[in-house]
Design a protein around this motif. Sequence first.
Motif: not given
Length: 99
Positions: A12-17, A52-53, A78-81
């Motif tokens: 969840v923190v990764a998504l927020i970050w 960090p994400s 989201a990072m792979a697209i």
Amino acid sequence: MTSILNEEWRGVVALIWLVFGYLVLRLLERLIDPIFSDYFCIMWSVMGWLFPSFRMAISGMRNGNVISKVCSVLVLVAMAIPVILFIGVGIMFYFAQNH
């Protein structure tokens, strides 16, 4: 332990970050001198935003609860697209120029 930064909630923190890191990147581009902005924003986007994400998403996938794992998958997708799109466009232009 109810801390948001413990291993259960890192997805969840990764998504927020990921979301707020992008907003900070856009804000920095507008506030900093354009010449300095290019180099600093590249450093920020890799070292302070994407890496960090990615690390938090991986940690959330391994040790998190179900919500954390779902958010971790969203971050990784989201990072792979963009990577997949850039590779696909590069391949498309390569074949368009050579054929």
